[in-house]
Design a protein around this motif. Sequence first.
Motif, PDB file in Angstrom:
ATOM      1  N   UNK A  41       0.827  -1.215   0.000  1.00 48.51           N
ATOM      2  CA  UNK A  41       0.000   0.000   0.000  1.00 48.51           C
ATOM      3  C   UNK A  41       0.857   1.259   0.000  1.00 48.51           C
ATOM      4  N   UNK A  42       1.917   1.238   0.782  1.00 49.59           N
ATOM      5  CA  UNK A  42       2.789   2.418   0.851  1.00 49.59           C
ATOM      6  C   UNK A  42       3.482   2.663  -0.483  1.00 49.59           C
ATOM      7  N   UNK A  43       3.994   1.609  -1.101  1.00 46.82           N
ATOM      8  CA  UNK A  43       4.697   1.755  -2.379  1.00 46.82           C
ATOM      9  C   UNK A  43       3.722   2.157  -3.484  1.00 46.82           C
ATOM     10  N   UNK A  44       2.542   1.551  -3.494  1.00 46.23           N
ATOM     11  CA  UNK A  44       1.540   1.875  -4.514  1.00 46.23           C
ATOM     12  C   UNK A  44       1.112   3.336  -4.422  1.00 46.23           C
ATOM     13  N   UNK A  45       1.032   3.858  -3.208  1.00 48.90           N
ATOM     14  CA  UNK A  45       0.683   5.273  -3.040  1.00 48.90           C
ATOM     15  C   UNK A  45       1.761   6.166  -3.653  1.00 48.90           C
ATOM     16  N   UNK A  46       3.033   5.792  -3.491  1.00 50.29           N
ATOM     17  CA  UNK A  46       4.120   6.556  -4.102  1.00 50.29           C
ATOM     18  C   UNK A  46       4.047   6.491  -5.626  1.00 50.29           C
ATOM     19  N   UNK A  47       3.750   5.305  -6.160  1.00 49.90           N
ATOM     20  CA  UNK A  47       3.631   5.159  -7.618  1.00 49.90           C
ATOM     21  C   UNK A  47       2.484   6.021  -8.139  1.00 49.90           C
ATOM     22  N   UNK A  48       1.388   6.049  -7.403  1.00 50.01           N
ATOM     23  CA  UNK A  48       0.247   6.872  -7.827  1.00 50.01           C
ATOM     24  C   UNK A  48       0.641   8.339  -7.893  1.00 50.01           C
ATOM     25  N   UNK A  49       1.424   8.807  -6.937  1.00 41.04           N
ATOM     26  CA  UNK A  49       1.848  10.213  -6.947  1.00 41.04           C
ATOM     27  C   UNK A  49       2.749  10.520  -8.141  1.00 41.04           C
ATOM     28  N   UNK A  50       3.448   9.501  -8.630  1.00 40.70           N
ATOM     29  CA  UNK A  50       4.325   9.681  -9.787  1.00 40.70           C
ATOM     30  C   UNK A  50       3.528   9.707 -11.090  1.00 40.70           C
ATOM     31  N   UNK A  51       2.495   8.888 -11.188  1.00 46.36           N
ATOM     32  CA  UNK A  51       1.820   8.665 -12.468  1.00 46.36           C
ATOM     33  C   UNK A  51       0.534   9.459 -12.675  1.00 46.36           C
ATOM     34  N   UNK A  52      -0.219   9.680 -11.626  1.00 50.02           N
ATOM     35  CA  UNK A  52      -1.561  10.239 -11.820  1.00 50.02           C
ATOM     36  C   UNK A  52      -1.523  11.657 -12.351  1.00 50.02           C
ATOM     37  N   UNK A  53      -0.565  12.450 -11.928  1.00 50.06           N
ATOM     38  CA  UNK A  53      -0.534  13.859 -12.353  1.00 50.06           C
ATOM     39  C   UNK A  53      -0.338  14.017 -13.853  1.00 50.06           C
ATOM     40  N   UNK A  54       0.277  13.020 -14.495  1.00 50.45           N
ATOM     41  CA  UNK A  54       0.509  13.098 -15.932  1.00 50.45           C
ATOM     42  C   UNK A  54      -0.431  12.175 -16.718  1.00 50.45           C
ATOM     43  N   UNK A  55      -1.408  11.582 -16.024  1.00 52.28           N
ATOM     44  CA  UNK A  55      -2.439  10.819 -16.708  1.00 52.28           C
ATOM     45  C   UNK A  55      -2.039   9.436 -17.192  1.00 52.28           C
ATOM     46  N   UNK A  56      -1.005   8.842 -16.603  1.00 51.20           N
ATOM     47  CA  UNK A  56      -0.579   7.504 -17.008  1.00 51.20           C
ATOM     48  C   UNK A  56      -1.425   6.452 -16.270  1.00 51.20           C
ATOM     49  N   UNK A  57      -2.714   6.404 -16.602  1.00 54.36           N
ATOM     50  CA  UNK A  57      -3.661   5.571 -15.873  1.00 54.36           C
ATOM     51  C   UNK A  57      -3.462   4.076 -16.116  1.00 54.36           C
TER      52      UNK A  57
END
Length: 325
Positions: A41-57
Amino acid sequence: MSLIDAMVKPPPLTDLQKARLGILEPGLRAAVYSADYKRAKAVAADIQSVLRSTGHETRLMRSKTWLFEAALNAGELLTAEAGFRGIRAKTAMSTKVHLEATALLVVCLLRQKKISEAEPLIEKVLKGKTIKDAARRRQFIENVTARYQLESYISAVKDCAYETLIPDAVDADAIEAVKTKTDEELYAQIASALPREVLEFVYRVDRAARKQLTMVEILYLPSPVHTQQKIEQGRSFFASLKLVIWKSLCDPQSEIYKAWYTNGMAQVLSKKYYAIVVSAALVDLGFAVKAVAVPATALLMKLGIEVYCERYKPGEILDVRDGKA
């Protein structure tokens, strides 16, 4: 149309994003193998912060699949089920992410013995045309059907038997079995202890898979006659135990793995670790049967930790990531 389909194609990843993902994604996959949902969960949250802002859904959904696979391995079945359903709702049916989420949702349902819910999803997994390369599709079919067979054994034996298992006695009998019985005899002993209803559940899952395949694809699988032989049933059940004992034996952080790595096999045997792990797993499953615990422990003794951990690594059973299948 899915949410991802409706979005504009995202820009290329920046060098900074690539660098961070190069660290985070392997870390998330490691959490899957170690069944560490909290870490995932902790790592996935970091990945989300990397990808979501640029729309890499799409890539984000891939990481979510790993997250909920970690939940699945940790026994958080309802969380995993909800997660895989959410991923399926947000991804196109033609994508590998959607296919993997569907395949793993079937695993969640099998573990809960919801076979009627699993059957239509098995059809979607095996009749889908996401994987077009013939060799990869063949490997995918072999991997998925094998995984479902193992899951069906583990699911079916739950709450079937409650004998008292004493690890010292299991260990002593297993040592004798190692001296006097062949592998085939040990597999046959396991099979003889499996209740009829367990085998019927396994056959139902097998039939649900086979009827989705073409005549050519059915030839990729073992013959039904072959799988009904006692030695093969025992072999398959022993293989299914990796789903519940691999972490205890093979996680580098486990007591047993550390003992083996530091002091060698002699200490593992002297501490009766194999009997302890097998007995505990069978008790947790609600299938505490000495006639299974003894031959399973003996087979582990014959293999040894190093061979077992490499040959029976659960994470390699289902792999459609990064173009593999």
